[in-house]
Design a protein around this motif. Structure first.
Motif, PDB file in Angstrom:
ATOM      1  N   LYS A 239       6.047   2.447   4.912  1.00 15.62           N
ATOM      2  CA  LYS A 239       4.822   2.175   4.162  1.00 15.62           C
ATOM      3  C   LYS A 239       4.831   0.772   3.580  1.00 15.62           C
ATOM      4  O   LYS A 239       3.805   0.092   3.555  1.00 15.62           O
ATOM      5  N   ALA A 240       5.996   0.331   3.107  1.00 21.95           N
ATOM      6  CA  ALA A 240       6.089  -1.014   2.543  1.00 21.95           C
ATOM      7  C   ALA A 240       5.806  -2.079   3.599  1.00 21.95           C
ATOM      8  O   ALA A 240       5.068  -3.043   3.355  1.00 21.95           O
ATOM      9  N   GLN A 241       6.372  -1.895   4.777  1.00 24.50           N
ATOM     10  CA  GLN A 241       6.121  -2.847   5.860  1.00 24.50           C
ATOM     11  C   GLN A 241       4.661  -2.802   6.303  1.00 24.50           C
ATOM     12  O   GLN A 241       4.062  -3.838   6.607  1.00 24.50           O
ATOM     13  N   LYS A 242       4.093  -1.623   6.310  1.00 23.55           N
ATOM     14  CA  LYS A 242       2.692  -1.494   6.702  1.00 23.55           C
ATOM     15  C   LYS A 242       1.775  -2.166   5.692  1.00 23.55           C
ATOM     16  O   LYS A 242       0.802  -2.826   6.057  1.00 23.55           O
ATOM     17  N   GLU A 311      -5.874   1.722   4.063  1.00 21.65           N
ATOM     18  CA  GLU A 311      -6.317   3.097   4.248  1.00 21.65           C
ATOM     19  C   GLU A 311      -6.183   3.876   2.947  1.00 21.65           C
ATOM     20  O   GLU A 311      -5.126   3.882   2.315  1.00 21.65           O
ATOM     21  N   ASN A 312      -7.255   4.546   2.565  1.00 26.91           N
ATOM     22  CA  ASN A 312      -7.236   5.320   1.320  1.00 26.91           C
ATOM     23  C   ASN A 312      -6.211   6.445   1.372  1.00 26.91           C
ATOM     24  O   ASN A 312      -5.563   6.763   0.366  1.00 26.91           O
ATOM     25  N   THR A 313      -6.067   7.075   2.516  1.00 29.26           N
ATOM     26  CA  THR A 313      -5.166   8.223   2.615  1.00 29.26           C
ATOM     27  C   THR A 313      -3.704   7.820   2.491  1.00 29.26           C
ATOM     28  O   THR A 313      -2.849   8.649   2.156  1.00 29.26           O
ATOM     29  N   VAL A 314      -3.398   6.557   2.767  1.00 28.98           N
ATOM     30  CA  VAL A 314      -2.006   6.088   2.727  1.00 28.98           C
ATOM     31  C   VAL A 314      -1.705   5.373   1.417  1.00 28.98           C
ATOM     32  O   VAL A 314      -0.707   5.652   0.745  1.00 28.98           O
TER      33      VAL A 314
END
Length: 351
Positions: A239-242, A311-314
């Motif tokens: 998630k951090a990389q994204k 993205e809101n979901t993420v």
């Protein structure tokens, strides 16, 4: 005297004859009524006595149970501390948690040993101690959730600033997995999922490590984004990389530019929202820095409507954006400064 006794005997015999005489029904019925009354009186007296005894047998134990309870309330045993003498460790300013791969039943009996091992693993100062607040069954009966507090050794005192600084560094190292809780695995299993629940002054984590400082160029905080997520929801590497890749696309970074970010929760919790994403820009060549900062401000304003492309979901919703329009940061070459704006600005419509 003999004449009197003889007269009494004669009267008694006469009464008996009268009773036995069938021709004297009045005397017979009178005697029968007296006998029935006497029998009924004895029957009801016996019944009342039985009811009284049964009632007392029921009431007396209840009465004796009530008196000890009242006595216990008024005068508690000496082994129990007075309410005013107990310390509310649940209100401690420093609290954290982790999970153990052991069932609660095997950990509870070793609570004291667990406190000692946490103390040694975090390398705390001698003026502090570890108190385990709770041991709960995790998602599986084979795992245990541990919550603990770090408190001063002496009641009524606060943890020193120096100890807090060292403790914050230890917690961050555990969060960034640069260090681990070294517990006896045969007793407690392998610990994992360390989280900070409370820490005075907030807690910050660098998902991608320390921010590099080039030999020349610029490095500084250009953007703060508030998300309705927690640090623990964004900290995992993927998630951090994204997040870093999404922000790089949104800001239209040049090849000589890169961004790093720091995750901060001002309440000092890694499990509670919100999280402030502090975006740092690193430039490695000579550029018109002020022009680039104005460019980032314009892009951020125009892309805020679509949640900065996140993205809101993420990552949740963007709740606030603060843009730095001055040269807050480390300028590694004074010649880079071209018409700087001396005061910071915050766009109210985005905050």
């Amino acid at each position: 005297m003999k004449k009197q006794l003889r007269a009494n005997d004669v009267d008694h015999q006469q009464q008996q004859q009268n009773l036995d005489d069938p021709e004297n029904p009045h005397q017979s019925s009178r005697f029968f009524g007296q006998s029935c009354y006497s029998a009924l009186s004895r029957f009801f007296s016996l019944r009342c006595l039985i009811v009284l005894v049964v009632s007392l047998a029921i009431l007396l134990p209840t009465i004796f149970c009530l008196f000890p309870s009242r006595s216990h309330t008024l005068a508690p045993p000496l082994s129990q501390p007075h309410a005013n003498d107990t310390i509310n460790y649940n209100a401690a300013s420093v609290q954290a948690s982790f999970k153990l791969r052991k069932p609660v039943s095997e950990v509870t009996s070793q609570k004291g040993a667990l406190e000692d091992e946490i103390f040694r693993s975090i390398c705390l100062s001698n003026d502090t101690k570890v108190i385990v607040l709770s041991l709960r069954q995790s998602c599986s009966c084979k795992y245990t959730d541990v919550e603990f507090a770090v408190v001063p050794v002496s009641a009524g005192y606060e943890i020193s600033t120096q100890s807090l600084t060292s403790l914050r560094s230890s917690f961050v190292n555990l969060l960034e997995q640069r260090s681990k809780l070294n517990l006896t695995t045969t007793c407690f299993g392998k610990p994992y999922s360390f989280q900070v629940l409370k820490f005075p002054g907030g807690i910050s984590v660098d998902p991608s490590g320390s921010i590099p400082v080039p030999s020349f160029g610029y490095v500084g905080n250009i953007l703060n984004i508030t998300l309705d997520r927690s640090i623990s929801e964004i900290l995992p590497d993927n998630k951090a990389q994204k997040l870093s890749g999404k922000l790089a696309v949104t800001l239209y970074l040049e090849p000589q530019e890169s961004i790093y970010f720091r995750l901060t929760n001002i309440q000092g919790s890694t499990v509670s929202p919100p999280v402030i994403v502090q975006v740092y820009l690193v430039i490695t060549i000579r550029v018109n820095l002020q022009l680039r900062l104005d460019h980032f401000a314009h892009i951020t304003q125009t892309s805020s409507a679509n949640n900065l492309g996140l993205e809101n979901t993420v990552f949740g919703e963007v709740k606030g954006i603060t843009i730095s329009t001055n040269l807050e940061g480390e300028i590694l070459d004074p010649a880079l400064v071209m018409a700087p704006t001396p005061t910071p600005a915050c766009y109210p419509s985005l905050c």
